[in-house]
Design a protein around this motif. Structure first.
Motif, PDB file in Angstrom:
ATOM      1  N   TRP A  54       0.844  -1.214   0.000  1.00 20.93           N
ATOM      2  CA  TRP A  54       0.000   0.000   0.000  1.00 20.93           C
ATOM      3  C   TRP A  54       0.873   1.256   0.000  1.00 20.93           C
ATOM      4  N   THR A  55       1.963   1.225   0.740  1.00 20.21           N
ATOM      5  CA  THR A  55       2.881   2.375   0.787  1.00 20.21           C
ATOM      6  C   THR A  55       3.470   2.644  -0.596  1.00 20.21           C
ATOM      7  N   ALA A  56       3.797   1.555  -1.313  1.00 21.61           N
ATOM      8  CA  ALA A  56       4.397   1.697  -2.655  1.00 21.61           C
ATOM      9  C   ALA A  56       3.402   2.248  -3.675  1.00 21.61           C
ATOM     10  N   VAL A  57       2.123   1.843  -3.571  1.00 20.44           N
ATOM     11  CA  VAL A  57       1.158   2.265  -4.613  1.00 20.44           C
ATOM     12  C   VAL A  57       0.352   3.509  -4.224  1.00 20.44           C
ATOM     13  N   ALA A  58       0.408   3.936  -2.959  1.00 14.89           N
ATOM     14  CA  ALA A  58      -0.377   5.105  -2.520  1.00 14.89           C
ATOM     15  C   ALA A  58      -0.143   6.343  -3.404  1.00 14.89           C
ATOM     16  N   PRO A  59       1.121   6.672  -3.777  1.00 13.18           N
ATOM     17  CA  PRO A  59       1.316   7.838  -4.646  1.00 13.18           C
ATOM     18  C   PRO A  59       0.596   7.708  -5.996  1.00 13.18           C
ATOM     19  N   LEU A  60       0.480   6.468  -6.513  1.00 13.79           N
ATOM     20  CA  LEU A  60      -0.210   6.244  -7.790  1.00 13.79           C
ATOM     21  C   LEU A  60      -1.717   6.407  -7.631  1.00 13.79           C
ATOM     22  N   VAL A  61      -2.239   6.025  -6.460  1.00 14.84           N
ATOM     23  CA  VAL A  61      -3.669   6.228  -6.168  1.00 14.84           C
ATOM     24  C   VAL A  61      -3.939   7.733  -6.108  1.00 14.84           C
ATOM     25  N   LYS A  62      -3.089   8.427  -5.379  1.00 16.20           N
ATOM     26  CA  LYS A  62      -3.203   9.875  -5.208  1.00 16.20           C
ATOM     27  C   LYS A  62      -3.186  10.595  -6.562  1.00 16.20           C
ATOM     28  N   ALA A  63      -2.292  10.154  -7.433  1.00 19.19           N
ATOM     29  CA  ALA A  63      -2.140  10.785  -8.757  1.00 19.19           C
ATOM     30  C   ALA A  63      -3.162  10.274  -9.770  1.00 19.19           C
ATOM     31  N   LYS A  64      -4.058   9.390  -9.336  1.00 25.08           N
ATOM     32  CA  LYS A  64      -5.084   8.770 -10.194  1.00 25.08           C
ATOM     33  C   LYS A  64      -4.476   8.001 -11.378  1.00 25.08           C
ATOM     34  N   GLN A  65      -3.282   7.475 -11.158  1.00 25.10           N
ATOM     35  CA  GLN A  65      -2.634   6.671 -12.204  1.00 25.10           C
ATOM     36  C   GLN A  65      -2.922   5.174 -12.036  1.00 25.10           C
ATOM     37  N   LEU A  66      -3.265   4.773 -10.820  1.00 32.98           N
ATOM     38  CA  LEU A  66      -3.621   3.361 -10.584  1.00 32.98           C
ATOM     39  C   LEU A  66      -5.095   3.200 -10.931  1.00 32.98           C
ATOM     40  N   LYS A  67      -5.371   2.386 -11.948  1.00 33.73           N
ATOM     41  CA  LYS A  67      -6.725   2.298 -12.500  1.00 33.73           C
ATOM     42  C   LYS A  67      -7.595   1.242 -11.824  1.00 33.73           C
ATOM     43  N   GLY A  68      -6.984   0.360 -11.046  1.00 31.40           N
ATOM     44  CA  GLY A  68      -7.773  -0.655 -10.364  1.00 31.40           C
ATOM     45  C   GLY A  68      -6.890  -1.662  -9.665  1.00 31.40           C
ATOM     46  N   ILE A  69      -7.486  -2.352  -8.677  1.00 30.56           N
ATOM     47  CA  ILE A  69      -6.772  -3.391  -7.924  1.00 30.56           C
ATOM     48  C   ILE A  69      -7.575  -4.690  -7.993  1.00 30.56           C
TER      49      ILE A  69
END
Length: 284
Positions: free
Chosen positions: A184-199
């Motif tokens: 979660w720590t590694a992907v949190a910045p991608l969630v914040k930047a709306k770059q992570l499209k789904g899990i």
């Protein structure tokens, strides 16, 4: 699914939009799933063409049979491509499956006589690796699936967009691990930047399942708890309308219905919960 129905075990095809450059995320069921996709008009070509030409490689999260049996059984009919896994998973596949005893060694390493159809590529944790014959890249993270048994999460990148796929995992609390928190720590910045499209993440049992019988899996309770940790790291409201694709729901049907009810009732993060249907396409 996580078991019983051998025609519908863990395997998900992912590709950049408007391409046929698929990577198979786990490979419990392959052939039956392709046939179902053709039946639903997701693919307009033959089963053999999808298997041999569309699927460019396999990302295997761990070596349990419900995640690799399709890869093994379909290997004689498959074309040459890469199988990606972390060290321990690759060793198990080489020693127990592709070993010239339980099955012919279709790989280019391991015991017996390697037929070199598949290139076995070991992934180093946290290191970005290009996925051959696609525009995508992957980064692997360690998960705990009945500690100390290892499973893997794969962060897949296509240009500036990402998707996250988790193999089987128990919650940190039960597994006595920090693997999910680290992820979660590694992907949190991608969630914040709306770059992570789904899990893509598993929920195997309803909340009634006692901790000692979770066998390295999640319940709705534990999933929501874990996603609250992700939201804390990414910022309040960051998971509103965020796509969570629920995998590995274990039969019987009444348990699956219960899991869905419990997730609906406990979804206080505004998640967009998706239940994938075999053979059906959806976009992230």
């Amino acid at each position: 699914m996580g078991g019983i129905d051998e025609k519908n075990l863990s395997a998900y095809l992912i590709a950049p939009a408007n391409t046929t450059d698929y990577i198979c995320l786990d490979a419990g069921t392959v052939n039956a799933g392709i046939e179902k996709a053709i039946e639903k008009k997701t693919f307009k070509v033959s089963t053999s063409e999808v298997l041999r030409k569309y699927i460019k490689g396999y990302l295997i999260s761990h070596a349990h049979l419900d995640h690799v049996s399709g890869l093994i059984i379909n290997s004689p009919a498959d074309s040459s491509k890469t199988v990606y896994a972390t060290n321990k998973c690759m060793e198990m596949m080489e020693n127990h499956y592709f070993n010239d005893q339980t099955w012919a060694n279709f790989g280019d390493a391991g015991p017996g006589f390697p037929l070199k159809k598949y290139h076995f590529q070991t992934l180093n944790l946290g290191e970005e690796t290009s996925l051959t014959n696609t525009k995508m890249a992957v980064k692997a993270f360690s998960l705990s699936h009945v500690n100390p048994f290892e499973s893997t999460a794969f962060l897949i990148k296509n240009e500036n967009d990402y998707a996250l796929y988790l193999g089987d995992t128990g919650p940190d609390e039960v597994e006595k691990s920090n693997n999910l928190r680290d992820l979660w720590t590694a992907v949190a910045p991608l969630v914040k930047a709306k770059q992570l499209k789904g899990i893509f993440i598993e929920v195997s049992f309803p909340n009634e399942q006692p901790d000692k019988f979770l066998f390295g899996h999640l319940t709705p309770n534990y999933l929501i708890k874990e996603l609250h940790i992700l939201e804390d790291l990414a910022g309040k409201g960051s998971l509103e309308n965020f796509k969570i694709i629920i995998t590995h729901l274990k039969p019987p049907a009444k348990n699956i219905a219960k899991i869905k009810e419990q997730l609906k009732a406990q979804n206080d993060l505004g998640l967009k919960i998706i239940y994938p249907e075999q053979g059906k396409k959806f976009e992230l």
